[in-house]
Design a protein around this motif. Structure first.
Motif, PDB file in Angstrom:
ATOM      1  N   MET A  52       1.147  -1.281   0.402  1.00 36.39           N
ATOM      2  CA  MET A  52       0.082  -0.219  -0.258  1.00 36.39           C
ATOM      3  C   MET A  52       0.903   1.373  -0.064  1.00 36.39           C
ATOM      4  O   MET A  52       1.858   1.092   0.726  1.00 36.39           O
ATOM      5  CB  MET A  52      -0.848   0.342   1.219  1.00 36.39           C
ATOM      6  N   CYS A  53       0.075   2.293  -0.647  1.00 35.40           N
ATOM      7  CA  CYS A  53       1.167   3.361  -0.765  1.00 35.40           C
ATOM      8  C   CYS A  53       0.756   4.690  -0.437  1.00 35.40           C
ATOM      9  O   CYS A  53      -0.141   5.469  -1.504  1.00 35.40           O
ATOM     10  CB  CYS A  53       1.490   3.599  -2.199  1.00 35.40           C
ATOM     11  N   ALA A  54       0.152   4.101   0.980  1.00 31.56           N
ATOM     12  CA  ALA A  54      -0.437   6.145   1.717  1.00 31.56           C
ATOM     13  C   ALA A  54       1.096   7.051   1.562  1.00 31.56           C
ATOM     14  O   ALA A  54       0.446   8.146   2.128  1.00 31.56           O
ATOM     15  CB  ALA A  54      -1.331   5.620   2.910  1.00 31.56           C
ATOM     16  N   VAL A  55       1.215   6.368   1.590  1.00 31.18           N
ATOM     17  CA  VAL A  55       3.227   7.066   2.156  1.00 31.18           C
ATOM     18  C   VAL A  55       3.299   8.579   1.299  1.00 31.18           C
ATOM     19  O   VAL A  55       2.860   7.986  -0.186  1.00 31.18           O
ATOM     20  CB  VAL A  55       4.040   5.927   2.535  1.00 31.18           C
ATOM     21  N   ARG A  56       4.276   9.848   1.455  1.00 33.78           N
ATOM     22  CA  ARG A  56       4.285  10.591   0.101  1.00 33.78           C
ATOM     23  C   ARG A  56       5.540   9.633  -0.451  1.00 33.78           C
ATOM     24  O   ARG A  56       6.408   9.105  -0.082  1.00 33.78           O
ATOM     25  CB  ARG A  56       5.000  11.685   1.566  1.00 33.78           C
ATOM     26  N   MET A  57       4.685  10.732  -1.790  1.00 33.38           N
ATOM     27  CA  MET A  57       6.104   9.837  -2.825  1.00 33.38           C
ATOM     28  C   MET A  57       6.491  10.901  -3.456  1.00 33.38           C
ATOM     29  O   MET A  57       7.815  11.479  -3.823  1.00 33.38           O
ATOM     30  CB  MET A  57       5.339   9.023  -3.910  1.00 33.38           C
ATOM     31  N   HIS A  58       5.473  12.072  -3.486  1.00 35.07           N
ATOM     32  CA  HIS A  58       6.028  13.342  -4.305  1.00 35.07           C
ATOM     33  C   HIS A  58       6.632  14.892  -3.108  1.00 35.07           C
ATOM     34  O   HIS A  58       5.942  14.606  -2.226  1.00 35.07           O
ATOM     35  CB  HIS A  58       5.182  13.636  -5.175  1.00 35.07           C
TER      36      HIS A  58
ATOM     37  N   PRO B 193     -19.600   3.537   3.793  1.00 32.49           N
ATOM     38  CA  PRO B 193     -18.166   3.112   4.500  1.00 32.49           C
ATOM     39  C   PRO B 193     -17.647   4.115   3.512  1.00 32.49           C
ATOM     40  O   PRO B 193     -17.726   3.335   1.803  1.00 32.49           O
ATOM     41  CB  PRO B 193     -18.741   1.491   4.146  1.00 32.49           C
ATOM     42  N   LEU B 194     -16.408   4.069   3.735  1.00 34.40           N
ATOM     43  CA  LEU B 194     -15.118   4.319   3.219  1.00 34.40           C
ATOM     44  C   LEU B 194     -13.795   3.675   3.345  1.00 34.40           C
ATOM     45  O   LEU B 194     -13.942   3.848   4.972  1.00 34.40           O
ATOM     46  CB  LEU B 194     -15.572   5.871   3.147  1.00 34.40           C
ATOM     47  N   ARG B 195     -13.028   3.905   3.288  1.00 35.60           N
ATOM     48  CA  ARG B 195     -12.172   2.884   3.058  1.00 35.60           C
ATOM     49  C   ARG B 195     -10.342   3.342   1.956  1.00 35.60           C
ATOM     50  O   ARG B 195     -11.300   3.213   0.952  1.00 35.60           O
ATOM     51  CB  ARG B 195     -12.397   1.335   3.776  1.00 35.60           C
ATOM     52  N   ARG B 196      -9.359   3.234   2.564  1.00 40.01           N
ATOM     53  CA  ARG B 196      -8.841   4.120   1.351  1.00 40.01           C
ATOM     54  C   ARG B 196      -8.282   2.305   1.063  1.00 40.01           C
ATOM     55  O   ARG B 196      -8.172   1.199   2.060  1.00 40.01           O
ATOM     56  CB  ARG B 196      -7.210   4.336   2.009  1.00 40.01           C
ATOM     57  N   LEU B 197      -7.889   2.111  -0.178  1.00 41.05           N
ATOM     58  CA  LEU B 197      -7.666   1.122  -1.025  1.00 41.05           C
ATOM     59  C   LEU B 197      -5.950   0.837  -0.913  1.00 41.05           C
ATOM     60  O   LEU B 197      -5.310   2.243  -1.497  1.00 41.05           O
ATOM     61  CB  LEU B 197      -7.645   1.528  -2.586  1.00 41.05           C
ATOM     62  N   GLU B 198      -5.555  -0.691  -0.773  1.00 36.79           N
ATOM     63  CA  GLU B 198      -3.762  -0.575  -1.370  1.00 36.79           C
ATOM     64  C   GLU B 198      -4.505  -0.255  -2.119  1.00 36.79           C
ATOM     65  O   GLU B 198      -4.578  -1.075  -3.048  1.00 36.79           O
ATOM     66  CB  GLU B 198      -3.786  -1.967  -0.618  1.00 36.79           C
ATOM     67  N   SER B 199      -3.215   0.575  -2.968  1.00 37.25           N
ATOM     68  CA  SER B 199      -2.059   0.189  -3.887  1.00 37.25           C
ATOM     69  C   SER B 199      -1.105   1.336  -4.307  1.00 37.25           C
ATOM     70  O   SER B 199      -0.889   1.975  -3.103  1.00 37.25           O
ATOM     71  CB  SER B 199      -4.080   1.850  -5.153  1.00 37.25           C
TER      72      SER B 199
ATOM     73  N   LEU C 224     -15.184  -1.036 -10.165  1.00 35.37           N
ATOM     74  CA  LEU C 224     -14.356  -2.364 -11.003  1.00 35.37           C
ATOM     75  C   LEU C 224     -13.908  -3.490 -10.602  1.00 35.37           C
ATOM     76  O   LEU C 224     -13.200  -3.207  -9.787  1.00 35.37           O
ATOM     77  CB  LEU C 224     -14.159  -1.676 -12.036  1.00 35.37           C
ATOM     78  N   ASP C 225     -15.204  -4.445 -10.632  1.00 35.70           N
ATOM     79  CA  ASP C 225     -14.412  -6.287  -9.856  1.00 35.70           C
ATOM     80  C   ASP C 225     -13.299  -6.810 -10.500  1.00 35.70           C
ATOM     81  O   ASP C 225     -13.148  -6.230 -11.469  1.00 35.70           O
ATOM     82  CB  ASP C 225     -15.623  -7.062 -10.118  1.00 35.70           C
ATOM     83  N   GLY C 226     -12.594  -7.213  -9.895  1.00 33.91           N
ATOM     84  CA  GLY C 226     -11.220  -7.686 -11.115  1.00 33.91           C
ATOM     85  C   GLY C 226      -9.672  -7.396  -9.639  1.00 33.91           C
ATOM     86  O   GLY C 226     -10.042  -7.010  -8.458  1.00 33.91           O
ATOM     87  N   ARG C 227      -8.491  -8.168  -9.718  1.00 35.22           N
ATOM     88  CA  ARG C 227      -7.821  -7.842  -9.228  1.00 35.22           C
ATOM     89  C   ARG C 227      -6.406  -7.248 -10.286  1.00 35.22           C
ATOM     90  O   ARG C 227      -6.831  -7.632 -11.729  1.00 35.22           O
ATOM     91  CB  ARG C 227      -7.698  -8.802  -8.943  1.00 35.22           C
ATOM     92  N   ASN C 228      -5.555  -6.637  -9.689  1.00 36.27           N
ATOM     93  CA  ASN C 228      -4.249  -6.441 -10.760  1.00 36.27           C
ATOM     94  C   ASN C 228      -3.453  -7.719 -10.706  1.00 36.27           C
ATOM     95  O   ASN C 228      -3.514  -8.713  -9.993  1.00 36.27           O
ATOM     96  CB  ASN C 228      -3.001  -5.164 -10.382  1.00 36.27           C
ATOM     97  N   PRO C 229      -3.356  -8.178 -12.282  1.00 38.06           N
ATOM     98  CA  PRO C 229      -2.199  -8.788 -12.479  1.00 38.06           C
ATOM     99  C   PRO C 229      -1.168  -8.707 -11.942  1.00 38.06           C
ATOM    100  O   PRO C 229      -0.119  -7.750 -11.400  1.00 38.06           O
ATOM    101  CB  PRO C 229      -2.106  -9.209 -14.637  1.00 38.06           C
ATOM    102  N   VAL C 230      -0.390 -10.554 -11.382  1.00 38.54           N
ATOM    103  CA  VAL C 230       0.763  -9.976 -11.077  1.00 38.54           C
ATOM    104  C   VAL C 230       1.982 -10.264 -12.382  1.00 38.54           C
ATOM    105  O   VAL C 230       1.846 -11.662 -12.443  1.00 38.54           O
ATOM    106  CB  VAL C 230       1.307 -10.839  -9.859  1.00 38.54           C
TER     107      VAL C 230
END
Length: 296
Positions: free
Chosen positions: A1-7, A33-39, A108-114
């Protein structure tokens, strides 16, 4: 998850802030309901809203124009594409708490391919080819210039600056050789066509190993379509790359430019996200390794 500061110019975004924005501008959705997504996304912060919506907010000033760009062009392109696209549900406006436009989309349902762990790499390559072919077939006469539809040489100063920062971390001599080989490829001479511009794993969704959706159209535009073949190295294993190439009919020059695009994106991203976004850095190292193994 990238909730950290990148810029350096990134703004802080969290659940309380997004909840207030929703309550004030879209009161019909207040209380969901509201939640931050891992991304591993680098441009936008993502929050799931209820069961069927997602909120997307730019992290930094350079990501702002992509919101307006996407909301303008996505509805024109999506109906002609064979995989699902985000459905815009609302445009949020800046206020005293958040300085830029933001947006709400259908979930949109689904997951990121790895990369390296694809269930069905050859069918996925076929799906990507069908998607790219459909996008290229849309009338591009009034399309905007693509962010990555430019000649590959435009990336040269940025790649060399990044490569200097990677001395001792990657094989800079081998990368330079692969890059200069790509630069020698003839430029695109056909008419400009549509390209998504960022068909990497983080912008793809799969279901049962097959392509189900493509997201993030902030870089969509017209120009050299070779950039849309970057998935050959950013996602697909070596045995599936030829399937993608054959299905789209890419010749030697286009394939060489595509490889150059994949290499440049990876090299430029690597030093920038080395510490702040491990998934992006790891994928960049993967891409560089795949290309060097192929061009050795």
């Amino acid at each position: 998850m990238c909730a950290v500061r990148m810029h350096e110019d990134e703004v802080a975004v969290d659940v309380p802030l997004v909840g207030r924005l929703i309550a004030e501008q879209f009161p019909q959705w207040a209380g969901l309901p509201l939640r931050r997504l891992e991304s591993s996304g680098t441009e936008n912060a993502m929050f799931r809203l209820g069961a069927d919506k997602v909120v997307r907010l730019p992290r930094h000033p350079r990501a702002v124009d992509a919101i307006t760009h996407e909301l303008r062009w996505l509805p024109r392109l999506a109906p002609a594409l064979p995989a699902a696209s985000p459905e815009p549900l609302g445009r949020g406006e800046p206020d005293g708490r958040f300085p830029w436009p933001w947006s709400v989309y259908g979930w949109l349902d689904g997951r990121n391919p790895v990369p390296g762990a694809l269930e069905k790499p050859v069918p996925l390559a076929e799906d990507l080819a069908a998607y790219v072919t459909a996008l290229r077939g849309i009338d591009a006469s009034e399309g905007p210039p693509g962010y990555r539809g430019v000649p590959l040489a435009a990336r040269d100063p940025f790649l060399r600056e990044a490569l200097a920062q990677l001395a001792g971390r990657v094989d800079t001599a081998a990368v330079t050789q692969a890059w200069e080989t790509a630069l020698r490829a003839p430029e695109h001479t056909g008419p400009p066509v549509w390209a998504h511009g960022d068909l990497m794993a983080g912008n793809l969704l799969v279901t049962g190993g097959r392509l189900s959706a493509v997201i993030d159209f902030g870089t969509v535009g017209v120009g050299d379509p070779a950039v849309d073949l970057i998935a050959a190295w950013c996602l697909l294993p070596a045995e599936a790359r030829g399937v993608l190439r054959e299905a789209v009919g890419a010749g030697e020059a286009e394939w060489a430019r595509a490889r150059g695009w994949a290499l440049s994106i990876a090299v430029i991203a690597l030093p920038y996200y080395w510490d702040t976004n491990p998934p992006v850095a790891e994928n960049s190292r993967h891409v560089i390794g795949e290309i060097l193994a192929e061009t050795a």
